[in-house]
Scaffold this motif. Structure first.
Motif, PDB file in Angstrom:
ATOM      1  N   ASP A  61       0.854  -1.195   0.000  1.00 51.89           N
ATOM      2  CA  ASP A  61       0.000   0.000   0.000  1.00 51.89           C
ATOM      3  C   ASP A  61       0.893   1.249   0.000  1.00 51.89           C
ATOM      4  O   ASP A  61       2.105   1.151  -0.032  1.00 51.89           O
ATOM      5  N   GLY A  62       0.304   2.385   0.050  1.00 54.40           N
ATOM      6  CA  GLY A  62       1.051   3.624   0.178  1.00 54.40           C
ATOM      7  C   GLY A  62       1.295   4.333  -1.138  1.00 54.40           C
ATOM      8  O   GLY A  62       1.534   3.716  -2.166  1.00 54.40           O
ATOM      9  N   GLY A  73       1.633   1.915  -4.455  1.00 51.56           N
ATOM     10  CA  GLY A  73       1.607   0.497  -4.112  1.00 51.56           C
ATOM     11  C   GLY A  73       0.422  -0.177  -4.784  1.00 51.56           C
ATOM     12  O   GLY A  73      -0.620   0.459  -5.010  1.00 51.56           O
ATOM     13  N   ALA A  74       0.559  -1.468  -5.072  1.00 50.21           N
ATOM     14  CA  ALA A  74      -0.488  -2.174  -5.829  1.00 50.21           C
ATOM     15  C   ALA A  74      -1.840  -2.121  -5.129  1.00 50.21           C
ATOM     16  O   ALA A  74      -2.879  -2.113  -5.776  1.00 50.21           O
ATOM     17  N   THR A 111      -8.454  -1.639  -6.545  1.00 57.61           N
ATOM     18  CA  THR A 111      -7.072  -1.177  -6.388  1.00 57.61           C
ATOM     19  C   THR A 111      -6.439  -0.852  -7.738  1.00 57.61           C
ATOM     20  O   THR A 111      -6.858  -1.365  -8.781  1.00 57.61           O
ATOM     21  N   ILE A 112      -5.387  -0.044  -7.664  1.00 60.97           N
ATOM     22  CA  ILE A 112      -4.641   0.265  -8.891  1.00 60.97           C
ATOM     23  C   ILE A 112      -3.994  -1.014  -9.435  1.00 60.97           C
ATOM     24  O   ILE A 112      -4.004  -1.270 -10.642  1.00 60.97           O
ATOM     25  N   GLY A 113      -3.457  -1.854  -8.531  1.00 66.32           N
ATOM     26  CA  GLY A 113      -2.806  -3.097  -8.979  1.00 66.32           C
ATOM     27  C   GLY A 113      -3.793  -4.007  -9.677  1.00 66.32           C
ATOM     28  O   GLY A 113      -3.502  -4.560 -10.743  1.00 66.32           O
ATOM     29  N   LEU A 167       2.119  -8.212  -9.113  1.00 68.97           N
ATOM     30  CA  LEU A 167       2.429  -6.811  -9.405  1.00 68.97           C
ATOM     31  C   LEU A 167       2.505  -6.085  -8.067  1.00 68.97           C
ATOM     32  O   LEU A 167       1.558  -6.150  -7.276  1.00 68.97           O
ATOM     33  N   THR A 168       3.639  -5.453  -7.786  1.00 69.01           N
ATOM     34  CA  THR A 168       3.804  -4.825  -6.466  1.00 69.01           C
ATOM     35  C   THR A 168       3.539  -3.324  -6.476  1.00 69.01           C
ATOM     36  O   THR A 168       3.213  -2.749  -5.440  1.00 69.01           O
ATOM     37  N   GLY A 169       3.696  -2.685  -7.620  1.00 69.43           N
ATOM     38  CA  GLY A 169       3.445  -1.244  -7.638  1.00 69.43           C
ATOM     39  C   GLY A 169       3.606  -0.644  -9.020  1.00 69.43           C
ATOM     40  O   GLY A 169       3.976  -1.325  -9.982  1.00 69.43           O
ATOM     41  N   VAL A 170       3.290   0.634  -9.072  1.00 71.37           N
ATOM     42  CA  VAL A 170       3.327   1.397 -10.321  1.00 71.37           C
ATOM     43  C   VAL A 170       4.163   2.644 -10.065  1.00 71.37           C
ATOM     44  O   VAL A 170       3.961   3.332  -9.067  1.00 71.37           O
ATOM     45  N   THR A 171       5.103   2.920 -10.967  1.00 71.18           N
ATOM     46  CA  THR A 171       5.946   4.115 -10.816  1.00 71.18           C
ATOM     47  C   THR A 171       5.773   5.001 -12.039  1.00 71.18           C
ATOM     48  O   THR A 171       5.711   4.497 -13.167  1.00 71.18           O
ATOM     49  N   LEU A 172       5.686   6.301 -11.793  1.00 67.43           N
ATOM     50  CA  LEU A 172       5.578   7.233 -12.916  1.00 67.43           C
ATOM     51  C   LEU A 172       6.208   8.563 -12.544  1.00 67.43           C
ATOM     52  O   LEU A 172       6.397   8.853 -11.352  1.00 67.43           O
ATOM     53  N   SER A 173       6.549   9.331 -13.560  1.00 69.42           N
ATOM     54  CA  SER A 173       7.037  10.689 -13.317  1.00 69.42           C
ATOM     55  C   SER A 173       5.844  11.624 -13.284  1.00 69.42           C
ATOM     56  O   SER A 173       4.856  11.400 -14.006  1.00 69.42           O
TER      57      SER A 173
END
Ligand code: FAD
Length: 284
Positions: A61-62, A73-74, A111-113, A167-173
């Motif tokens: 999470d987070g 977090g997913a 959830t996003i995940g 899938l543990t998370g998503v990263t973006l700028s």
């Protein structure tokens, strides 16, 4: 309807999740918010002998914001995306899109995940993540790896994620410039007939970069580099918007279903994209 029988697992950590996935492979699925998977199981469109609940797993999470880098977090819910003021400040398109998903009850759980891992062409976050050029982090028995959102989707419900991976998370700028998430649906709570995510950067009255992706118009989300390029170097006037729409129409591949015939979907796609580009440009 009642789902087929399944074994319910509630591991305490990621190692526990991975060992069940490794043991059962395709027969096991993780459960996040359950708002796509449980309906599929009830309709008997998904047969899941082993269900692995992620609710107890720490570290999924987070919402972290570090300078220009955003990590979700997913298990971050759509509701979390809407409520996080700092996130809305630097990436307002996330809130704008999340508010157009289903209804508050679904958004509290979804959830996003789950939304991006599901691979359903109707989910809104995959196209949005392609527009934002996000990266998905996967963890499996051989360690972790990153896959770009633009490379993740292979066909409906088929993604680059292996059966034993989570899938543990998503990263973006942090996205730059003007934004818009525009969606046409038959009624509140429905999936998109067509949706468009647009980010545009303007300098000295001209578009210097544009990123465009659309949802539910093919068996995967459609990121169209050609549509974005059609705007670059222009003042995003009617001719440029028309060129961007024409480019996108070449890249989508809708099929007839209960949301309408192909010609109607292409028409809606054009209208929605035109609106999204105009709104993003007005905010750039
Ligand atoms: P789950 O249902 O728990 O899981 C979905 C799939 O992803 C499963 O196969 C699961 O195994 C997999 N999965 C979940 N998490 C992970 C992970 N961390 N790693 C690997 N695999 C994972 N969505 C939209 O985008 N737009 C809409 O308009 C929309 N409308 C809806 C309307 C209704 C009435 C309902 C019930 C749902 C709607 N949804 C919509 C779907 C909703 O947003 C879902 O919650 C979301 O798509 C999936 O998230 P979840 O956390 O519920 O995932």
């Amino acid at each position: 309807m009642i789902p087929a029988a399944f074994e319910y697992h509630r591991p305490k950590d990621l190692a526990g999740v991975l060992s069940i996935l490794e043991e059962h492979g395709d027969d096991a699925r993780v459960l996040a918010g359950g708002h796509s998977l449980i309906p599929m199981m009830k309709l008997r469109m998904a047969d899941v002998p082993h269900l692995i609940d992620l609710q107890n797993i720490e570290g999924l999470d987070g919402i972290e914001i570090d300078g220009d880098t955003i990590r979700l977090g997913a298990m971050v819910t759509q509701s979390d995306l809407i409520d996080n003021a700092a996130l809305s400040e630097i990436a307002p398109i996330l809130k704008e899109a999340a508010l157009q998903i289903a209804d508050p009850q679904v958004r509290y759980m979804g959830t996003i995940g789950g939304n991006v891992a599901n691979g359903d062409p109707g989910n809104d976050m995959p196209g949005l993540m392609q527009c934002l050029d996000a990266t998905f982090s996967l963890l499996g028995p051989d360690g972790s790896r990153d896959v770009e959102a633009r490379e993740f989707y292979e066909a409906a419900y088929m993604t680059a994620r292996e059966d034993e991976e989570i899938l543990t998370g998503v990263t973006l700028s942090a996205p730059k410039g003007g934004y818009a998430y525009e969606k046409q649906k038959r009624k509140i709570g429905d999936y998109a007939t067509a949706a468009a995510a647009v980010q545009i950067v303007k300098e000295n009255g001209a578009c210097v970069s544009a990123s465009i992706a659309m949802t539910n118009l093919s068996d995967t989300p459609v990121y169209s580099e050609a549509a974005g390029n059609a705007l670059v170097g222009t003042a995003v006037d009617d001719a440029a918007i028309k060129a961007a729409v024409a480019a996108m129409l070449q890249d989508i591949d809708p099929t007839e279903d209960n949301r309408g015939p192909v010609a109607f979907k292409k028409h809606v796609a054009g209208v929605i994209l035109q609106r999204a580009i105009s709104r993003a440009w007005s905010r750039a």
